[in-house]
Design a protein around this motif. Structure first.
Motif, short mmCIF file in Angstrom:
data_model
loop_
_atom_site.label_atom_id
_atom_site.label_comp_id
_atom_site.label_asym_id
_atom_site.label_seq_id
_atom_site.Cartn_x
_atom_site.Cartn_y
_atom_site.Cartn_z
N UNK A 78 39.40 49.80 23.21
CA UNK A 78 38.32 49.63 24.18
C UNK A 78 38.36 48.22 24.75
N UNK A 79 38.06 48.09 26.02
CA UNK A 79 37.98 46.78 26.64
C UNK A 79 36.67 46.66 27.41
N UNK A 80 35.99 45.56 27.21
CA UNK A 80 34.79 45.21 27.97
C UNK A 80 35.08 43.87 28.63
N UNK A 81 35.33 43.90 29.91
CA UNK A 81 35.88 42.73 30.62
C UNK A 81 34.96 42.33 31.77
N UNK A 82 34.75 41.04 31.92
CA UNK A 82 34.07 40.50 33.08
C UNK A 82 35.02 39.64 33.88
N UNK A 83 34.71 39.47 35.15
CA UNK A 83 35.50 38.61 36.04
C UNK A 83 34.55 37.79 36.90
N UNK A 84 34.80 36.51 36.96
CA UNK A 84 34.09 35.65 37.90
C UNK A 84 35.10 35.22 38.96
N UNK A 85 34.75 35.40 40.23
CA UNK A 85 35.72 35.17 41.31
C UNK A 85 35.04 34.41 42.45
N UNK A 86 35.76 33.43 42.98
CA UNK A 86 35.27 32.69 44.15
C UNK A 86 36.33 32.74 45.24
N UNK A 87 35.90 33.05 46.47
CA UNK A 87 36.82 33.17 47.62
C UNK A 87 36.27 32.33 48.77
N UNK A 88 37.15 31.57 49.42
CA UNK A 88 36.77 30.79 50.60
C UNK A 88 37.71 31.14 51.75
N UNK A 89 37.14 31.52 52.90
CA UNK A 89 37.94 31.85 54.08
C UNK A 89 38.05 30.62 54.97
N UNK A 90 39.28 30.37 55.44
CA UNK A 90 39.52 29.21 56.29
C UNK A 90 40.59 29.56 57.32
N UNK A 91 40.63 28.76 58.38
CA UNK A 91 41.60 28.95 59.47
C UNK A 91 42.65 27.86 59.38
N UNK A 92 43.92 28.26 59.22
CA UNK A 92 45.03 27.31 59.19
C UNK A 92 45.99 27.68 60.31
N UNK A 93 45.99 26.90 61.37
CA UNK A 93 46.89 27.17 62.50
C UNK A 93 46.67 28.52 63.14
N UNK A 94 45.43 28.96 63.18
CA UNK A 94 45.13 30.25 63.80
C UNK A 94 45.26 31.44 62.86
N UNK A 95 45.60 31.20 61.61
CA UNK A 95 45.75 32.28 60.62
C UNK A 95 44.62 32.17 59.59
N UNK A 96 43.93 33.26 59.34
CA UNK A 96 42.89 33.29 58.32
C UNK A 96 43.55 33.31 56.93
N UNK A 97 43.12 32.41 56.07
CA UNK A 97 43.64 32.29 54.70
C UNK A 97 42.43 32.23 53.77
N UNK A 98 42.57 32.82 52.57
CA UNK A 98 41.42 32.82 51.64
C UNK A 98 41.81 32.33 50.24
N UNK A 99 41.95 31.03 50.02
CA UNK A 99 42.19 30.54 48.67
C UNK A 99 41.09 31.01 47.72
N UNK A 100 41.49 31.35 46.48
CA UNK A 100 40.52 31.92 45.55
C UNK A 100 40.94 31.68 44.11
N UNK A 101 39.98 31.86 43.21
CA UNK A 101 40.24 31.78 41.79
C UNK A 101 39.50 32.92 41.10
N UNK A 102 40.15 33.51 40.11
CA UNK A 102 39.60 34.62 39.34
C UNK A 102 39.67 34.23 37.87
N UNK A 103 38.54 34.28 37.17
CA UNK A 103 38.50 33.92 35.74
C UNK A 103 38.02 35.14 34.95
N UNK A 104 38.91 35.74 34.12
CA UNK A 104 38.51 36.87 33.29
C UNK A 104 37.89 36.41 31.97
N UNK A 105 37.02 37.24 31.43
CA UNK A 105 36.44 36.98 30.12
C UNK A 105 36.00 38.32 29.54
N UNK A 106 35.75 38.37 28.23
CA UNK A 106 35.29 39.62 27.66
C UNK A 106 35.79 39.85 26.26
N UNK A 107 35.94 41.14 25.91
CA UNK A 107 36.28 41.55 24.55
C UNK A 107 37.29 42.68 24.57
#
Length: 303
Positions: A78-107
């Motif tokens: 059995x797995x009980x898992x959480x995820x905390x995620x942050x996403x930021x959208x930005x424009x780089x040279x006319x292209x949308x880019x979304x740097x992000x981080x995902x942190x898993x935790x749980x049992x």
């Protein structure tokens, strides 16, 4: 475990290890997509928008397969898992880019004796995933998009070498690459298609030996039906394959070939807050634990 352990037992351990890492935007494992996308993940938002997401996932598994045949052993993972995620959208040279981080935790909990492993569990924070998507085709007027993503999993999470398969962290680096195409087929029907390719570093302390893994692939598809009031229903399909492992120098003949489905309902309960619920299970498993049931919850905040 020693390198002379019977291959069938080691194979089962390897598959347990893979499934123990079910995180997801779904599941972060060789048994399923490393980053199992959600419907709508590859529709970009405007530059300057931020997303904060919190996921909760529960999955249960009681059956193990080898070469498509059910293994006659008592098993429970059995797995009980959480995820905390942050996403930021930005424009780089006319292209949308979304740097992000995902942190898993749980049992992760092994409920039955499995080879030399007694029932045990492990909890804590897993390996963070960092990366970004770049939308190389962004045509909202034609309602179609193409996104290319690259992520890396950093091995700094909780890992107990004596519990090799029963861990939150993986004690290895991973690279995860995705390409996605999104197209509105009508005013209400949207198709998302995603291809994924994953590469793995070695775990040099998997119960005292080294575990290596071949590259793995995944195909993912979401069919969304858009409802009024910023809601949608969706049906998703995931097919994962490849990823054969070597443990202690012995090839395991455990190439993944797994199919599963997932149903989704999502709705905005406030102008900037979305709730999402999902349920599904494996359809077919060639090697490893079969996921009998999965329930995912997600809260998204736009700011």
């Amino acid at each position: 475990m020693r390198s002379t352990m019977k291959t069938t037992t080691v194979t089962a351990f390897v598959q347990a290890s893979a499934l123990a890492l079910a995180t997801g935007l779904g599941a972060t494992s060789a048994q399923a997509a490393e980053i199992a996308t959600d419907p709508g993940d590859y529709t970009p938002l405007p530059a300057g928008v931020n997303l904060g997401l919190l996921y909760g996932q529960y999955a249960t598994r009681d059956t193990v397969y080898s070469d498509g045949d059910k293994v006659p052993v008592d098993a429970g993972l059995d797995t009980t898992i959480g995820l905390a995620r942050f996403v930021h959208y930005m424009d780089i040279g006319g292209i949308i880019v979304d740097p992000q981080i995902i942190v898993p935790f749980g049992k992760v909990e092994l409920k039955e004796t499995f080879g030399p492993l007694q029932p045990t569990s492990e909890s804590g924070v897993g390996d963070p995933i960092v990366g970004a998507t770049a939308w190389v085709l962004n045509q909202p007027e034609a309602q179609q998009w193409v996104g290319l993503s690259a992520f890396v999993s950093v091995p700094v999470g909780q890992y107990d070498e004596d519990k090799g398969p029963v861990n939150i962290g993986e004690n290895r680096w991973k690279g995860i690459f995705q390409a996605a195409y999104v197209k509105h087929l009508s005013n209400r029907v949207v198709l998302d298609l995603i291809a994924e390719y994953s590469v793995y570093g070695d775990n040099d302390d998997f119960l005292g030996v080294t575990r290596e893994q071949d590259d793995a692939q995944s195909l993912q598809a979401h069919m969304r039906y858009l409802l009024p009031e910023q809601s949608h229903l969706a049906l998703s399909y995931y097919h994962s394959f490849g990823g054969e492992t070597t443990v202690g120098g012995q090839e395991q003949d455990d190439r993944v070939n797994t199919n599963r489905w997932l149903a989704t309902y999502a709705t905005f309960v406030a102008p900037t807050v979305q709730l999402q619920v999902q349920a599904g299970q494996d359809i077919h498993v060639e090697n490893g634990f079969e996921e009998e049931a999965r329930v995912n919850l997600r809260v998204l905040k736009v700011f």
